[in-house]
Design a protein around this motif. Structure first.
Motif, PDB file in Angstrom:
ATOM      1  N   GLU A  92     -12.344   6.002  14.262  1.00 43.88           N
ATOM      2  CA  GLU A  92     -13.221   5.505  13.179  1.00 43.88           C
ATOM      3  C   GLU A  92     -13.903   4.250  13.630  1.00 43.88           C
ATOM      4  OE1 GLU A  92     -12.738   3.880   8.665  1.00 43.88           O
ATOM      5  OE2 GLU A  92     -11.300   5.308   9.384  1.00 43.88           O
TER       6      GLU A  92
ATOM      7  N   ARG B 214       0.836  -1.203   0.000  1.00 49.08           N
ATOM      8  CA  ARG B 214       0.000   0.000   0.000  1.00 49.08           C
ATOM      9  C   ARG B 214       0.875   1.259   0.000  1.00 49.08           C
ATOM     10  NH1 ARG B 214      -5.256   1.350   1.184  1.00 49.08           N
ATOM     11  NH2 ARG B 214      -5.772  -0.847   1.506  1.00 49.08           N
TER      12      ARG B 214
ATOM     13  N   ARG C   5      -0.801   4.674  -1.840  1.00 42.96           N
ATOM     14  CA  ARG C   5      -2.105   4.734  -1.174  1.00 42.96           C
ATOM     15  C   ARG C   5      -1.911   4.953   0.323  1.00 42.96           C
ATOM     16  NH1 ARG C   5      -4.748  -0.759  -2.352  1.00 42.96           N
ATOM     17  NH2 ARG C   5      -2.571  -1.431  -2.254  1.00 42.96           N
TER      18      ARG C   5
ATOM     19  N   TYR D 117      -7.637   2.778  11.814  1.00 43.92           N
ATOM     20  CA  TYR D 117      -8.827   2.554  12.638  1.00 43.92           C
ATOM     21  C   TYR D 117      -8.479   2.965  14.067  1.00 43.92           C
ATOM     22  CZ  TYR D 117     -10.255  -0.105   8.559  1.00 43.92           C
ATOM     23  OH  TYR D 117     -10.565  -0.479   7.277  1.00 43.92           O
TER      24      TYR D 117
ATOM     25  N   GLU E  94      -4.825   2.548   5.851  1.00 48.33           N
ATOM     26  CA  GLU E  94      -6.145   2.619   6.484  1.00 48.33           C
ATOM     27  C   GLU E  94      -5.976   2.609   7.999  1.00 48.33           C
ATOM     28  OE1 GLU E  94      -8.346  -0.642   4.961  1.00 48.33           O
ATOM     29  OE2 GLU E  94      -8.597   0.227   2.960  1.00 48.33           O
TER      30      GLU E  94
ATOM     31  N   ASP F  46      -4.195   3.248  16.185  1.00 46.63           N
ATOM     32  CA  ASP F  46      -4.653   2.034  15.520  1.00 46.63           C
ATOM     33  C   ASP F  46      -3.969   0.863  16.220  1.00 46.63           C
ATOM     34  OD1 ASP F  46      -4.741  -0.226  13.756  1.00 46.63           O
ATOM     35  OD2 ASP F  46      -5.327   1.108  12.134  1.00 46.63           O
TER      36      ASP F  46
END
Length: 565
Positions: free
Chosen positions: A565, A398, A403, A408, A406, A448
């Protein structure tokens, strides 16, 4: 002379005196013409034959317009040059008697007004009443406060060997306005001005050509100096025609040494690079080859091209030499990475496969419940090991593709995460003591949880891996107020100074005798840095001493912008 005796003699004497007056007037006119011609020649003598910079051109034109004004006794002088992209006649500074703010806002269409007429026809015009002359643009004349004037073309004339004009090209218009003392411009003024305009056109045209060539040359030199690749040009007689600074550095030649004109064999010491040029000259075709320079420490890719004359004869060979050492090292590291990852995947899979096969084959209940439970724990640990490796690979993929990771965000208990990581890593070693020094009541942070686990898992795993003789591996943390500082220390091999920043790059592993047997993917610290920075934090090597150990530090904020999130 005898005295007149009668009316006839008086009439004869009067005619004689009138003739003398005409002769004197004619001589005076010729004297004035010669004086004006002398002024013109002096004016042009002050104009340098070659103008090579913009400041020189401006200084030359300043003298020119001042002398033009003096010769024809004009209050204002204006030069207009044709701009083909806009079809306009634009002012060429400097002008005389026209304020800069007016000059900078002037623009004249090449097909209108007195300027356009002179530019199109190539014929000079005399303006006696600027505001009422139908050939003039009243607004233009009013802005410049013109009462009368002359407009002549700026013409470039190309002559043959016999000084005959064979080609003319109009590049603009020269204006003089408002003759001093309320006088009108005459034909003599037109003749002088046309002569001066022709000379000025030649100066302007030549200057623009020189300046353009000089600026292009300087731009090319700046480009050659700035590019990292080496550029070498060798002529057909095997002498150096050009070498940029990068080529000097690659060949180990001082940049202050003048190599142009020297034999190529004298400058290019490497036989493989010399052979590249010889092969190009012999085969008359481009050559691409990789060669080792700097005693084999660096790998360079060399590509040649040919410069031919109008008859197709090979004049020069141009070689571009650029360093591909890092590219080749990266390729080797990628190959090693694939091999290591294959091994890292195969090891837990082999273990899982072995224990599962053993359990499946035990149809007679040979293993008791405790042994089976131990097998299941090992299978669970190996599955976790596989999951961590796959997650690392996915995150690196990633990051490499650009990108965003992600995230959390939740409340994270660092003590619990460190405890889990330490227990999992301890299961893989009996030569180390993996110790969690984070207190159970350490403050909760926003982060995270999975990625904080990955950070600690990679740092603790590295600490164990690079402590082959065992020892303590400690995880600690400090509350800094708005941030927390997490450290992982070991008693292992340590990191040499030259590697302390490189180890955070992808696929980078320290290669020396003490680490040959240590396998790894080379992505652990690279991933840790990106994971820490994704939280708004960072990681660094806080302390290291070869043979005594290392301490890595991670700083993370307690609160994350934007919430969870």
């Amino acid at each position: 002379m005898p005295l007149p005796n009668g009316p006839e003699d008086s009439e004869r004497l009067t005619k004689e005196l009138e003739r003398y007056r005409l002769v004197v007037a004619e001589l005076q006119g010729k004297i004035r013409d010669l004086e004006e011609e002398l002024k013109t020649r002096v004016t042009m003598a002050e104009v340098p034959a070659v103008v090579v910079t913009r400041p020189e051109l401006k200084a030359t034109l300043t003298r020119l317009v001042n002398n033009v004004a003096m010769i024809v006794r004009a209050e204002r002088v204006l030069l207009l040059l044709y701009q083909p992209d806009t079809n306009e006649l634009a002012p060429l500074p400097p002008a005389l008697g026209i304020p800069d703010e007016v000059l900078n806002s002037l623009s004249v269409k090449a097909d209108s007004g007195a300027s356009g007429l002179v530019f199109r026809t190539g014929e000079p015009i005399v303006i006696t009443d600027a505001l009422n002359d139908p050939r003039c643009d009243p607004e233009f004349m009013a802005r410049l406060r013109v009462t009368n004037g002359i407009a002549v073309p700026l013409t470039i004339k190309r002559r043959d060997e016999e000084e005959q004009v064979v080609e003319e090209r109009i590049i603009g218009v020269m204006h003089v306005f408002n003759k001093r003392y309320g006088e009108q411009f005459n034909d003599d003024d037109v003749r002088l001005l046309q002569h001066l305009a022709d000379q000025a056109a030649a100066v302007i045209s030549n200057a623009q050509l020189y300046i353009r060539l000089q600026e292009e040359k300087e731009a090319l030199e700046e480009t050659l100096e700035s590019i990292r690749a080496g550029l070498i040009v060798v002529s057909a007689d095997r002498t150096i025609r050009l070498m940029n600074p990068a080529a000097h550095r690659i060949l180990g030649v001082s940049e202050g040494d003048q190599v142009t004109g020297l034999p190529a064999d004298q400058v290019i010491q490497n036989p493989d690079l010399r052979q590249v040029f010889e092969d190009t000259f012999r085969e008359r075709s481009p050559v691409t080859r990789e060669i080792a320079l700097e005693e084999g420490k660096r790998i360079y890719r060399t590509e040649t091209s040919m410069m031919l004359d109008e008859n197709g004869k090979l004049q020069n060979v141009v070689a571009i030499v650029y360093d591909i050492t890092e590219i080749r090292q990266l390729e080797r590291m990628k190959t090693a990475f694939v091999s290591t990852v294959s091994h890292e995947l195969r090891t837990p899979l082999t273990s899982i496969k072995g224990f599962i096969s053993t359990l499946l084959e035990d149809t007679e209940g040979m293993y008791d419940e405790e042994t089976r439970h131990e097998f299941y724990q090992i299978i669970d640990q190996e599955c976790d090991r596989l999951t961590r490796l796959i997650n690392d690979l996915l995150n690196v993929s990633r990051i490499e593709s650009g990108r965003a990771l992600e995230m959390y965000i939740t409340d994270v208990n660092l003590y619990e995460i460190a405890q889990t990581v330490c227990q999992a890593q301890q299961a893989y070693t009996d030569r180390h003591q993996v110790i969690n020094d984070i207190p159970p009541d350490f403050p909760i942070i926003e982060a995270d949880a999975d990625k904080v686990t990955q950070i600690l898992d990679n740092l603790v795993g590295n600490a164990i891996k690079y402590s082959p003789d065992g020892g303590e591996v400690r995880v600690a943390a400090q509350d800094e107020g708005a941030t927390v500082l997490i450290t992982v220390s070991d008693q292992g091999l340590g990191v040499a100074p030259e590697y302390r920043e490189r180890i955070f790059e992808r696929f980078q592993m320290i290669e020396d005798e003490t680490r040959k047997a240590i396998k790894g993917t080379g992505i652990g610290l690279y991933l840790v840095r990106h994971l820490a920075r994704a939280h708004g934090g960072d990681v660094w090597l806080d302390w290291s001493e070869e043979g005594r150990g290392s301490r890595f530090a991670v700083r993370l904020p307690k609160k994350q912008a934007g919430g969870g999130e």
